[in-house]
Design a protein around this motif. Structure first.
Motif, PDB file in Angstrom:
ATOM      1  N   GLY A 115     -14.275  -2.167  17.197  1.00  0.00           N
ATOM      2  CA  GLY A 115     -15.678  -2.569  17.199  1.00  0.00           C
ATOM      3  C   GLY A 115     -16.606  -1.389  17.037  1.00  0.00           C
ATOM      4  O   GLY A 115     -17.652  -1.483  16.385  1.00  0.00           O
ATOM      5  N   ALA A 116     -16.218  -0.256  17.629  1.00  0.00           N
ATOM      6  CA  ALA A 116     -16.986   0.980  17.470  1.00  0.00           C
ATOM      7  C   ALA A 116     -16.629   1.665  16.165  1.00  0.00           C
ATOM      8  O   ALA A 116     -17.491   2.132  15.417  1.00  0.00           O
ATOM      9  CB  ALA A 116     -16.714   1.905  18.651  1.00  0.00           C
ATOM     10  N   LEU A 117     -15.333   1.735  15.862  1.00  0.00           N
ATOM     11  CA  LEU A 117     -14.851   2.481  14.699  1.00  0.00           C
ATOM     12  C   LEU A 117     -15.375   1.902  13.386  1.00  0.00           C
ATOM     13  O   LEU A 117     -15.513   2.623  12.393  1.00  0.00           O
ATOM     14  CB  LEU A 117     -13.322   2.483  14.693  1.00  0.00           C
ATOM     15  CG  LEU A 117     -12.620   3.574  13.875  1.00  0.00           C
ATOM     16  CD1 LEU A 117     -13.029   4.957  14.335  1.00  0.00           C
ATOM     17  CD2 LEU A 117     -11.115   3.399  13.956  1.00  0.00           C
ATOM     18  N   ALA A 155     -18.232   4.012  12.630  1.00  0.00           N
ATOM     19  CA  ALA A 155     -18.160   5.360  13.205  1.00  0.00           C
ATOM     20  C   ALA A 155     -17.410   6.370  12.345  1.00  0.00           C
ATOM     21  O   ALA A 155     -16.930   7.383  12.859  1.00  0.00           O
ATOM     22  CB  ALA A 155     -17.524   5.287  14.597  1.00  0.00           C
ATOM     23  N   ILE A 156     -17.300   6.124  11.050  1.00  0.00           N
ATOM     24  CA  ILE A 156     -16.664   7.099  10.160  1.00  0.00           C
ATOM     25  C   ILE A 156     -17.773   7.908   9.501  1.00  0.00           C
ATOM     26  O   ILE A 156     -18.508   7.400   8.653  1.00  0.00           O
ATOM     27  CB  ILE A 156     -15.802   6.406   9.082  1.00  0.00           C
ATOM     28  CG1 ILE A 156     -14.780   5.463   9.718  1.00  0.00           C
ATOM     29  CG2 ILE A 156     -15.128   7.440   8.193  1.00  0.00           C
ATOM     30  CD1 ILE A 156     -13.765   6.151  10.620  1.00  0.00           C
ATOM     31  N   GLY A 157     -17.931   9.147   9.899  1.00  0.00           N
ATOM     32  CA  GLY A 157     -19.040   9.931   9.375  1.00  0.00           C
ATOM     33  C   GLY A 157     -18.731  11.406   9.223  1.00  0.00           C
ATOM     34  O   GLY A 157     -17.679  11.888   9.644  1.00  0.00           O
ATOM     35  N   ARG A 165     -12.379  -2.761   5.996  1.00  0.00           N
ATOM     36  CA  ARG A 165     -13.126  -2.460   4.777  1.00  0.00           C
ATOM     37  C   ARG A 165     -14.228  -1.436   5.064  1.00  0.00           C
ATOM     38  O   ARG A 165     -14.462  -0.517   4.274  1.00  0.00           O
ATOM     39  CB  ARG A 165     -13.726  -3.743   4.199  1.00  0.00           C
ATOM     40  CG  ARG A 165     -14.462  -3.528   2.874  1.00  0.00           C
ATOM     41  CD  ARG A 165     -15.045  -4.852   2.381  1.00  0.00           C
ATOM     42  NE  ARG A 165     -14.004  -5.800   2.026  1.00  0.00           N
ATOM     43  CZ  ARG A 165     -13.473  -5.883   0.807  1.00  0.00           C
ATOM     44  NH1 ARG A 165     -13.886  -5.063  -0.157  1.00  0.00           N
ATOM     45  NH2 ARG A 165     -12.535  -6.776   0.555  1.00  0.00           N
ATOM     46  N   ASN A 166     -14.911  -1.610   6.199  1.00  0.00           N
ATOM     47  CA  ASN A 166     -15.949  -0.639   6.575  1.00  0.00           C
ATOM     48  C   ASN A 166     -15.367   0.762   6.710  1.00  0.00           C
ATOM     49  O   ASN A 166     -15.928   1.743   6.205  1.00  0.00           O
ATOM     50  CB  ASN A 166     -16.605  -1.042   7.901  1.00  0.00           C
ATOM     51  CG  ASN A 166     -17.687  -2.086   7.709  1.00  0.00           C
ATOM     52  OD1 ASN A 166     -17.638  -2.876   6.778  1.00  0.00           O
ATOM     53  ND2 ASN A 166     -18.663  -2.087   8.601  1.00  0.00           N
ATOM     54  N   ILE A 167     -14.234   0.860   7.416  1.00  0.00           N
ATOM     55  CA  ILE A 167     -13.603   2.165   7.630  1.00  0.00           C
ATOM     56  C   ILE A 167     -13.245   2.804   6.286  1.00  0.00           C
ATOM     57  O   ILE A 167     -13.533   3.978   6.042  1.00  0.00           O
ATOM     58  CB  ILE A 167     -12.350   2.025   8.524  1.00  0.00           C
ATOM     59  CG1 ILE A 167     -12.760   1.605   9.943  1.00  0.00           C
ATOM     60  CG2 ILE A 167     -11.552   3.333   8.561  1.00  0.00           C
ATOM     61  CD1 ILE A 167     -11.598   1.221  10.834  1.00  0.00           C
ATOM     62  N   ARG A 168     -12.640   2.022   5.403  1.00  0.00           N
ATOM     63  CA  ARG A 168     -12.244   2.546   4.087  1.00  0.00           C
ATOM     64  C   ARG A 168     -13.458   3.003   3.284  1.00  0.00           C
ATOM     65  O   ARG A 168     -13.479   4.112   2.737  1.00  0.00           O
ATOM     66  CB  ARG A 168     -11.488   1.459   3.314  1.00  0.00           C
ATOM     67  CG  ARG A 168     -10.949   1.927   1.960  1.00  0.00           C
ATOM     68  CD  ARG A 168     -10.546   0.759   1.074  1.00  0.00           C
ATOM     69  NE  ARG A 168     -11.717  -0.030   0.652  1.00  0.00           N
ATOM     70  CZ  ARG A 168     -11.632  -1.125  -0.084  1.00  0.00           C
ATOM     71  NH1 ARG A 168     -10.439  -1.591  -0.455  1.00  0.00           N
ATOM     72  NH2 ARG A 168     -12.713  -1.789  -0.447  1.00  0.00           N
ATOM     73  N   ASN A 199     -19.777 -10.002  15.105  1.00  0.00           N
ATOM     74  CA  ASN A 199     -18.847 -10.831  14.357  1.00  0.00           C
ATOM     75  C   ASN A 199     -18.588 -10.154  13.001  1.00  0.00           C
ATOM     76  O   ASN A 199     -19.215  -9.139  12.674  1.00  0.00           O
ATOM     77  CB  ASN A 199     -19.452 -12.226  14.161  1.00  0.00           C
ATOM     78  CG  ASN A 199     -19.276 -13.130  15.371  1.00  0.00           C
ATOM     79  OD1 ASN A 199     -18.221 -13.713  15.566  1.00  0.00           O
ATOM     80  ND2 ASN A 199     -20.315 -13.220  16.201  1.00  0.00           N
ATOM     81  N   PRO A 200     -17.695 -10.719  12.174  1.00  0.00           N
ATOM     82  CA  PRO A 200     -17.434 -10.105  10.867  1.00  0.00           C
ATOM     83  C   PRO A 200     -18.693  -9.926  10.023  1.00  0.00           C
ATOM     84  O   PRO A 200     -18.850  -8.925   9.330  1.00  0.00           O
ATOM     85  CB  PRO A 200     -16.459 -11.093  10.205  1.00  0.00           C
ATOM     86  CG  PRO A 200     -15.799 -11.793  11.334  1.00  0.00           C
ATOM     87  CD  PRO A 200     -16.805 -11.872  12.423  1.00  0.00           C
ATOM     88  N   GLU A 201     -19.603 -10.917  10.101  1.00  0.00           N
ATOM     89  CA  GLU A 201     -20.829 -10.802   9.309  1.00  0.00           C
ATOM     90  C   GLU A 201     -21.685  -9.613   9.739  1.00  0.00           C
ATOM     91  O   GLU A 201     -22.464  -9.078   8.935  1.00  0.00           O
ATOM     92  CB  GLU A 201     -21.646 -12.098   9.354  1.00  0.00           C
ATOM     93  CG  GLU A 201     -21.830 -12.711  10.720  1.00  0.00           C
ATOM     94  CD  GLU A 201     -20.744 -13.711  11.095  1.00  0.00           C
ATOM     95  OE1 GLU A 201     -21.053 -14.607  11.894  1.00  0.00           O
ATOM     96  OE2 GLU A 201     -19.610 -13.594  10.583  1.00  0.00           O
ATOM     97  N   GLY A 202     -21.535  -9.181  10.998  1.00  0.00           N
ATOM     98  CA  GLY A 202     -22.244  -7.989  11.452  1.00  0.00           C
ATOM     99  C   GLY A 202     -21.745  -6.737  10.747  1.00  0.00           C
ATOM    100  O   GLY A 202     -22.534  -5.889  10.309  1.00  0.00           O
ATOM    101  N   TYR A 203     -20.423  -6.630  10.626  1.00  0.00           N
ATOM    102  CA  TYR A 203     -19.844  -5.466   9.937  1.00  0.00           C
ATOM    103  C   TYR A 203     -20.113  -5.537   8.436  1.00  0.00           C
ATOM    104  O   TYR A 203     -20.329  -4.507   7.794  1.00  0.00           O
ATOM    105  CB  TYR A 203     -18.344  -5.372  10.252  1.00  0.00           C
ATOM    106  CG  TYR A 203     -18.132  -5.006  11.691  1.00  0.00           C
ATOM    107  CD1 TYR A 203     -18.322  -3.698  12.134  1.00  0.00           C
ATOM    108  CD2 TYR A 203     -17.825  -5.984  12.643  1.00  0.00           C
ATOM    109  CE1 TYR A 203     -18.190  -3.364  13.474  1.00  0.00           C
ATOM    110  CE2 TYR A 203     -17.695  -5.661  13.981  1.00  0.00           C
ATOM    111  CZ  TYR A 203     -17.884  -4.351  14.397  1.00  0.00           C
ATOM    112  OH  TYR A 203     -17.770  -4.023  15.723  1.00  0.00           O
ATOM    113  N   ARG A 204     -20.136  -6.757   7.878  1.00  0.00           N
ATOM    114  CA  ARG A 204     -20.444  -6.882   6.450  1.00  0.00           C
ATOM    115  C   ARG A 204     -21.918  -6.560   6.189  1.00  0.00           C
ATOM    116  O   ARG A 204     -22.256  -5.987   5.154  1.00  0.00           O
ATOM    117  CB  ARG A 204     -20.074  -8.296   5.963  1.00  0.00           C
ATOM    118  CG  ARG A 204     -18.552  -8.493   5.971  1.00  0.00           C
ATOM    119  CD  ARG A 204     -18.103  -9.874   5.513  1.00  0.00           C
ATOM    120  NE  ARG A 204     -16.638  -9.917   5.561  1.00  0.00           N
ATOM    121  CZ  ARG A 204     -15.918 -10.868   6.163  1.00  0.00           C
ATOM    122  NH1 ARG A 204     -16.514 -11.867   6.769  1.00  0.00           N
ATOM    123  NH2 ARG A 204     -14.605 -10.817   6.149  1.00  0.00           N
TER     124      ARG A 204
END
Length: 317
Positions: free
Chosen positions: A203-205, A208-210, A179-182, A132-137
């Motif tokens: 969901g993966a991306l 996955a920015i590295g 936001r995670n990607i940025r 969910n969003p809280e997972g990415y946050r």
């Protein structure tokens, strides 16, 4: 008894014959070493032939094997010590996304990844590996913490996609991933991303920015799963094999299209057949990659990261 995929059954039949032969030899005190050696050689040859000629859909099936190691399995086998951290400090703790500080060899890493479940209860708890969003946050919070303490980051990607429920969209699923990607582009510490199973869509991306994006040999990475692609194009899941071929989603395809930086080999037959070997290989790759990335300055890593992803999808005629 291990779960068998359709294309593994001929191998399993030969292995069963071999086991029966050895049992009969023990029961009857008969020497069958020559015949057993010949059968073992045949099994090995059949394995090599089968797994070197898998279709894209068969790779997808392997990536979803119920006995395949998940994020916490890799952490358990790779890390001498691991401290899991919880919560996004806003809504909740998402059990589909796990993370914390782990010591691999002499180095401490922030390790973050999606986690699936082995049985019905675990799958419900982990939401089938769909954050969910809280997972990415939570993931971004841990990345920022790693940056604060100057610790390298490793992400392990294995998800059929971010959770598509109404409540996830209401809480800002798209914004959280964006936001995670940025922010991952601008992280000053080394970032190593490894697709260990399924790498589906944003969901993966979202993690996955590295500096280096790597894939296990039998993982897949795509904007959409073969089933959903088939549903959109043909209004049925029945053409998932054709969709998988069209999507070109295997590690080899991704490497050929310069969408990932490298392929990590798996034990013959898949990572689920030898946890120790699979996790040791991943551990060695992480340490080698980190050693390489640590030679660069933060500015050099950020510039190379941006340049690499900006070049994806660019076509010159």
């Amino acid at each position: 008894m291990r779960t068998l995929l359709d294309f593994e059954k001929p191998i399993a039949e030969l292995e069963a014959k071999l086991a029966e032969m050895k049992k009969l030899a023990i029961d009857n005190n008969v020497d069958v070493s020559t015949a057993a050696a010949q059968l073992e050689a045949s099994i090995e040859e059949l394995k090599k032939e089968t797994f070197s000629n898998l279709t894209r859909w068969q790779r997808v099936q392997l990536s979803r094997h119920p006995e395949r190691p998940y994020t916490l399995d890799y952490i358990e086998h790779m890390c001498d010590e691991f401290i899991e951290l919880f919560g996004d400090r806003t809504v909740a703790d998402d059990k589909a996304m796990v993370g914390g500080f782990g010591r691999i060899g002499e180095e401490t890493f922030m390790i973050i990844g999606q986690q699936k479940g082995r049985n019905t209860k675990q799958r419900q708890l982990r939401n089938f590996g769909m954050p969910n969003p809280e997972g990415y946050r939570k993931a971004l919070r841990l990345m920022k913490m790693a940056e604060k303490f100057n610790k390298p980051i490793v992400t392990l990607i294995d998800t059929p996609g971010a959770f598509p429920g109404l409540e996830a969209e209401e809480r800002g699923q798209g914004e959280a991933i964006a936001r995670n990607i940025r922010d991952m582009f601008m992280l000053k510490v080394p970032v190593i991303c490894i697709i260990i199973g399924e790498g589906a869509s944003g969901g993966a991306l979202g993690i996955a920015i590295g500096d280096r994006v790597l894939m296990l040999e039998n993982a897949w990475y795509s904007v959409i799963s073969p089933e959903n692609c088939s549903t959109i194009l043909w209004r049925t899941w029945n053409f998932k094999e054709q969709a998988a071929e069209a999507l070109k989603l295997t590690a080899e395809d991704m490497k050929g299209n310069k969408l990932v930086d490298g392929i990590i080999p798996e034990p013959l037959g898949g990572a689920h057949l030898d946890f120790e070997q699979a996790t040791q290989t991943v551990k060695n790759v992480i340490l080698e990659t980190y050693k390489e990335l640590s030679q660069l300055t933060p500015e050099e890593r950020i510039d190379q990261r941006i340049e690499k992803f900006s070049a994806m999808g660019v076509v010159t005629e």
